[in-house]
Design an enzyme around this catalytic site. Structure first.
Site, PDB file in Angstrom:
ATOM      1  N   LYS A  54       0.848  -1.199   0.000  1.00 46.19           N
ATOM      2  CA  LYS A  54       0.000   0.000   0.000  1.00 46.19           C
ATOM      3  C   LYS A  54       0.884   1.250   0.000  1.00 46.19           C
ATOM      4  CE  LYS A  54      -3.898  -2.406   2.049  1.00 46.19           C
ATOM      5  NZ  LYS A  54      -4.785  -2.708   3.179  1.00 46.19           N
ATOM      6  N   GLN A  98      -4.886  -1.279   9.367  1.00 46.54           N
ATOM      7  CA  GLN A  98      -4.823  -2.600   8.743  1.00 46.54           C
ATOM      8  C   GLN A  98      -5.453  -3.644   9.656  1.00 46.54           C
ATOM      9  OE1 GLN A  98      -3.834  -3.225   5.635  1.00 46.54           O
ATOM     10  NE2 GLN A  98      -4.117  -5.421   5.785  1.00 46.54           N
ATOM     11  N   ASP A 121     -11.211   2.954   3.538  1.00 44.01           N
ATOM     12  CA  ASP A 121     -11.608   1.545   3.422  1.00 44.01           C
ATOM     13  C   ASP A 121     -13.113   1.374   3.235  1.00 44.01           C
ATOM     14  OD1 ASP A 121      -9.589  -0.446   3.477  1.00 44.01           O
ATOM     15  OD2 ASP A 121      -9.095   0.098   5.547  1.00 44.01           O
TER      16      ASP A 121
HETATM   17  N1  GUN Z   1      -7.186  -6.607   5.808  1.00 37.18           N
HETATM   18  C1  GUN Z   1      -7.527  -7.363   4.736  1.00 37.18           C
HETATM   19  N2  GUN Z   1      -8.101  -6.600   3.770  1.00 37.18           N
HETATM   20  C2  GUN Z   1      -8.124  -5.337   4.260  1.00 37.18           C
HETATM   21  C3  GUN Z   1      -8.598  -4.099   3.722  1.00 37.18           C
HETATM   22  O1  GUN Z   1      -9.140  -4.009   2.612  1.00 37.18           O
HETATM   23  N3  GUN Z   1      -8.431  -3.019   4.533  1.00 37.18           N
HETATM   24  C4  GUN Z   1      -7.873  -3.090   5.773  1.00 37.18           C
HETATM   25  N4  GUN Z   1      -7.766  -1.965   6.487  1.00 37.18           N
HETATM   26  N5  GUN Z   1      -7.425  -4.225   6.292  1.00 37.18           N
HETATM   27  C5  GUN Z   1      -7.556  -5.339   5.533  1.00 37.18           C
END
Ligand code: GUN
Length: 287
Positions: A54, A98, A121
């Site tokens: 990311k 996350q 998100d």
């Molecule tokens: N963990 C797995 N997929 C995601 C996501 O799309 N966003 C976040 N913040 N954590 C995750």
């Protein structure tokens, strides 16, 4: 293989170039870069990889990233304080915490501290609610990335039977709502579903988000179906999807590979969501 590949890597590269150009224009106009704060708590190896990717995505698209890596031993109050500070920081456009969080932390309480306008998100109840109501909102990155893939390959959605296997808040539920918004007839299947095979066989568009390697076999798939594999399972050190790729690929008309399918699109959609949050915050302040 008969099916055409839906190339998530290629779509991602094209979209990231568009985001880079747009975020450079934003910087020229405003004198600052769009900024994403990424919070990683604990040391889950998969999460570390996702967060690294990311941050790399931000670098590639002229988005500034702020990285907060916190130990798994952090208290609920300390974790909340980090998010509260980012929530009121005017220089921060987007906040990503996350998941999964280490055991003992209250995920809902922490995520709900992210203001809806910084919720890249799309997990905040306001954003989820607006999605349900068909109003403008930030939508979870993985299902939104799947929609981009379907659009890029000209897959017809309206009036089609779409089956989503999995009902998570991150993928299955928003995926179903997005397909419904585009007039598909949507069925959501899960671990208690009876006649799973029969239901899947009826799908023109089949989205697999179960988290079990090669769960979707060729006998579950209609000839000519569009098959989207959201699974990322580690088997003997290799990434495997939720779909038996080789055999299902003989029957499907389109299929996404793992890796190189949905995965890159998730991060690209995060970058797009971050850009949009930045632009909306800037416009709201100018008014
Ligand atoms: N963990 C797995 N997929 C995601 C996501 O799309 N966003 C976040 N913040 N954590 C995750």
């Amino acid at each position: 293989m008969n099916a055409k590949l839906i190339d998530g890597k290629a779509i991602s590269a094209k979209k990231r170039e568009e985001i880079r150009q747009k975020s450079e224009l934003f910087e020229k106009e405003t004198g600052r870069k769009i900024c994403l704060a990424v919070v990683l708590i604990g040391n889950d190896p998969a999460s570390e990889v996702y967060v690294r990717n990311k941050i790399r995505g931000c670098e590639a698209t002229n988005i500034k990233s702020l990285s907060y890596t916190l130990p798994a031993t952090i208290t609920q109050a300390q974790a909340e304080e980090v998010v509260r500070a980012l929530a009121v920081d005017d220089a921060v456009d987007g906040i990503l915490v996350q998941l999964p969080l280490p055991a003992g932390l209250n995920e809902t309480k922490i995520l709900n501290l992210i203001p809806p306008e910084k919720d890249v998100d799309g997990f905040h109840p306001v954003n989820v609610g607006n999605l349900v109501l068909g109003k403008e909102s930030t939508v979870a990155c993985t299902p939104m990335g799947v929609m981009t893939m379907l659009h890029e390959y000209g897959v017809e959605i309206s009036g089609k039977n779409a089956v989503v296997i999995g009902r998570s808040n991150i993928v299955g539920k928003p995926m179903a709502l997005l397909l419904l918004r585009e007039n598909a007839t949507v069925t959501v299947c899960h671990s208690k579903t009876k006649n799973l095979k029969e239901i899947c066989k009826n799908a023109d568009i089949l989205v697999a988000a179960i988290g079990r390697p090669a769960f979707v076999t060729a006998d579950m798939v209609k000839e000519g179906a569009v098959v989207i594999d959201v699974g990322i399972n580690r088997v003997d050190g290799k990434l495997k999807g939720d779909v038996d790729f080789e055999k299902v690929g003989e029957k499907a008309s389109y299929i996404t590979p793992v890796p190189g399918g949905v995965g890159p699109m998730t991060i690209t959609t995060l970058l797009e969501n971050t850009y949009l949050c930045g632009v909306k915050r800037y416009r709201a302040k100018k008014r």
